[in-house]
Structure formats: C-alpha cells, structure tokens
Write an enzyme that holds these catalytic residues in place. Structure first.
Site, PDB file in Angstrom:
ATOM      1  N   ASP A  86     -62.042 -22.581  66.469  1.00 49.27           N
ATOM      2  CA  ASP A  86     -61.821 -21.197  65.502  1.00 49.27           C
ATOM      3  C   ASP A  86     -62.144 -21.684  64.071  1.00 49.27           C
ATOM      4  OD1 ASP A  86     -61.374 -19.682  67.457  1.00 49.27           O
ATOM      5  OD2 ASP A  86     -59.110 -19.278  66.999  1.00 49.27           O
ATOM      6  N   LYS A 131     -58.564 -24.853  72.061  1.00 46.26           N
ATOM      7  CA  LYS A 131     -57.818 -25.473  71.007  1.00 46.26           C
ATOM      8  C   LYS A 131     -57.080 -26.555  72.145  1.00 46.26           C
ATOM      9  CE  LYS A 131     -56.671 -21.219  68.624  1.00 46.26           C
ATOM     10  NZ  LYS A 131     -55.770 -20.519  67.728  1.00 46.26           N
ATOM     11  N   ASP A 132     -56.373 -27.783  71.175  1.00 49.77           N
ATOM     12  CA  ASP A 132     -56.060 -28.573  71.820  1.00 49.77           C
ATOM     13  C   ASP A 132     -54.581 -27.868  72.561  1.00 49.77           C
ATOM     14  OD1 ASP A 132     -57.434 -30.518  71.313  1.00 49.77           O
ATOM     15  OD2 ASP A 132     -56.051 -31.502  69.796  1.00 49.77           O
ATOM     16  N   ASP A 141     -64.668 -16.715  73.120  1.00 49.51           N
ATOM     17  CA  ASP A 141     -64.757 -16.537  71.618  1.00 49.51           C
ATOM     18  C   ASP A 141     -65.222 -17.637  71.139  1.00 49.51           C
ATOM     19  OD1 ASP A 141     -62.489 -15.356  73.122  1.00 49.51           O
ATOM     20  OD2 ASP A 141     -61.250 -15.068  71.263  1.00 49.51           O
ATOM     21  N   GLY A 214     -67.556  -9.304  73.098  1.00 51.41           N
ATOM     22  CA  GLY A 214     -68.069  -8.980  71.906  1.00 51.41           C
ATOM     23  C   GLY A 214     -68.761 -10.313  71.062  1.00 51.41           C
ATOM     24  N   TRP A 215     -67.573 -11.240  70.950  1.00 51.62           N
ATOM     25  CA  TRP A 215     -68.259 -12.448  70.466  1.00 51.62           C
ATOM     26  C   TRP A 215     -69.455 -13.193  71.259  1.00 51.62           C
ATOM     27  CZ3 TRP A 215     -66.200 -12.015  66.125  1.00 51.62           C
ATOM     28  CH2 TRP A 215     -64.880 -11.957  65.800  1.00 51.62           C
ATOM     29  N   THR A 330     -55.819 -11.864  70.185  1.00 51.26           N
ATOM     30  CA  THR A 330     -55.306 -11.842  71.518  1.00 51.26           C
ATOM     31  C   THR A 330     -55.762 -12.999  72.421  1.00 51.26           C
ATOM     32  OG1 THR A 330     -55.203  -9.465  71.432  1.00 51.26           O
ATOM     33  CG2 THR A 330     -55.280 -10.560  73.609  1.00 51.26           C
TER      34      THR A 330
END
Length: 365
Positions: A86, A131-132, A141, A214-215, A330
C-alpha cells in the site's frame, strides 16, 4: 443532505466539483489521515492528476505538489510504511512532479519506494505478500498498489525488468484467485491456507469483494497504457481485461446501474450497492471500450453505471459534493464481514475513484 445528481453537467464538470469540494474542505497536507504518506490520499490525488491532464488547470497539480511537499523533504526523504504494498501507491504522484519541476527529490523518493519492493517477502512463486503481517497472502488490491508504480518507474527511469515482475504478479493472481465460472477473482489468496477464511483446497477467500475487483480492473487497464505495444504478455492482458469487463457487466444491477458490495450476491437482502467499487468498474469498462477490447454493450453499461453514480450524489449546506455508500478499508473475510462493514461518505477511496470514472467516461458522451 440533498440529492443533486443531475445529468446536465458533463462528467468532467462532476470530476471538478468532486476535487474542488475536497480542496475547499482540506489543505493538501490535511487530507485524512493527515500528514501521512498513504494510499487513501494517493488514490484521490491520482484521480486529480487525471483531471489535471484533461483540463490543464494548474491549481490541481499544485495541490498535488503541496501534498507531496508536506511529506518529502529537499533530500527526497519521506516516512512511509516499509512492509506493505500500500505504501508504494502514493509514489504515482512523483513522476509528473519530477517531470514538471526537474527537482531530483521526487526521483529520489521514487527510488526509495522502488527499493521497498526488493525487501518485500514473497510466496514460493515470487508473489508479493500484501503486507508482512499478512504472511503468505496475495490480495487483489496489491496489483494496483505497486504494479502501476512499477510500470511508470520502468518507463521513466529505464528499468524494463520491472515489467516482467508486474506481469508475473498478475498471472499469479489469475492462476490462484480467478473463478472460471463467474470470470471474477477472489479478494485474497493464502498460500499457507492457514487463515480462517482460506478455502482448505484453494487457499482463496470465499467472496468477490467489489472494491478489490475494482483495484484489479484499474490496475490491468492502466497496465495496458503503460506497457509498450510489443511487450510479450500485453495481448494476453488485453484479452483478460475484455473477459473481466464482460463478467462485471453480467453482475451490474439492472435498476440502479451500480454493483453490490459482494458482487455476485445482489439477491441477498443484507447486501448493498457500494459506490467506490462501482466507480472503479465504470473506469475499467470505459477504458476497455477506448482500448477497443470491450465486449458489445460495454459503452452502454459504463454510461448506465456512471449515471447511477451521479444519481446518488448529495451536497452539504456549503454546496460541497458528497459521495455516499463507500465501504471503509476492508481485509479479506467471509460474506458476513463484508456486508456488515461500515459505509461512509466522501472517503478518499471513493472520491478518487469517482474522479477517475468521470474523467475516463467523458469520451463516451
């Protein structure tokens, strides 16, 4: 709150009203979460950058620069989360600023974010962990969060090897997360199959969540703009986007033109129409139409989705635009977890996606 959705304004006029409303409300550095390098602001400002390219009003790029300059110092130092995809997304704002100003600090900051990708943990096949703290997991995403940045970086700073990495990430998602029956992709995949939501056979989370899809659509459609025509894998990606758009159209709500929070379960009474995912779908469908790879009827579906979004817009006492019905951030989960997520208005996920949809669909009117 009054409903204001009128189709007399053009899509670009709505995009301007959305950007102007938030610019009126927040100084650039105060965009929530304030003074943080974060994809919420990044998504909104990427929408604003598309608007700036379309209308060439410099107040938009100047506002983007104010956000970046609040966080990036003269040496190109910035504080960002170093263990998640992110954090890369807001780096999309650095390329235009470097090109426009010639200031090296923007390129230096982009280099730092590019190096973050070298430190991420990966699955056994080389897929980035989201993510870690989400060990062994790929989330849809992430394809947008790091993929578009990687291709822009490859083009701007001559690192073509990043292209194959990005295409590899997309192929892994398709391999593990695509459901052939619907043509949709599950929100997340856990290689270790340890998460409570993971299917014991496939490792997939159980539902098709609107914004994650969507992503994915946003990522793939922007990849096609950024990959050279002769790039191996581009034709495969184009075919994939065409099929994805066809699947989305199948699940569009006939009455509202929007899409449900859990995309394929619109018949359930507790499911609800979610605006940020709907915006991203309108963008992806309109983009596929422009690229000449959309199925028949796609332009009409994009317009129907856009008009449904305009109909739900509201404004406050000051006349600022409000987009309601946006799901907050989310994680992957079960059906119940998605449909009980809080809905908010003017979350930057949603307003940024609305601006992108409006700018992109202008050409279909």
């Amino acid at each position: 709150m009054e409903m204001i959705g009128s189709l007399s304004a053009t899509p670009v006029e709505w995009a301007k009203k959305a950007c102007d409303s938030l610019m009126e409300t927040y100084a650039a550095g105060e965009l929530p979460p304030a003074h943080r390098w974060h994809y919420h602001q990044g998504v909104f400002l990427c929408g604003m950058e598309l608007l700036w390219e379309a209308v060439q009003e410099d107040r938009y790029i100047e506002y983007i620069q104010q956000y970046v300059d609040d966080l990036v110092d003269e040496q190109g130092n910035l504080y960002f989360a170093r263990d998640e995809l992110d954090a890369v997304q807001a780096g999309l704002l650095l390329f235009a600023l470097h090109k426009r100003t010639g200031e090296m600090k923007y390129r230096t900051a982009a280099e730092k974010l590019r190096h973050l990708l070298l430190t991420l943990n990966k699955t056994s096949e080389g897929g980035y962990w989201h993510k870690d703290k989400y060990a062994n997991q790929m989330w849809l995403d992430g394809l947008y969060m790091a993929g578009v940045f990687s291709l822009k970086y490859a083009n701007a700073y001559g690192e073509p090897g990043l292209r194959e990495t990005v295409l590899h990430q997309e192929r892994l998602m398709r391999k593990h997360m695509k459901d052939e029956a619907t043509g949709l992709l599950y929100h997340a995949w856990d290689e270790s199959k340890r998460m409570p939501w993971a299917d014991p056979q496939t490792g997939c989370s159980p539902e098709f969540w609107s914004r994650s899809l969507g992503w994915y659509g946003l990522a793939v459609s922007q990849f096609l703009d950024l990959l050279p025509a002769e790039e191996p894998g581009r034709a495969e990606l184009a075919a994939e986007l065409g099929g994805f758009v066809e699947a989305l159209i199948r699940y569009q709500d006939g009455e509202s033109g929007l899409w449900y929070q859990v995309v394929d379960k619109g018949d359930r009474p507790d499911n609800w129409l979610e605006t940020s995912g709907s915006c991203l779908f309108v963008y992806a469908i309109a983009r596929a139409v422009k690229l000449g790879i959309a199925p028949p009827g796609a332009a009409a579906a994009a317009r129907k989705g856009y008009e449904g979004l305009i109909r739900v817009l509201q404004q406050d006492e000051e006349g600022n635009l409000i987009l309601p019905g946006i799901c907050i951030g989310t994680p992957a989960g079960d059906y119940e977890s998605y449909v009980t997520r809080p809905k908010v208005s003017n979350d930057l996920h949603g307003v940024g996606a609305l601006v992108m949809a409006c700018v992109e669909i202008q050409g279909l009117y």
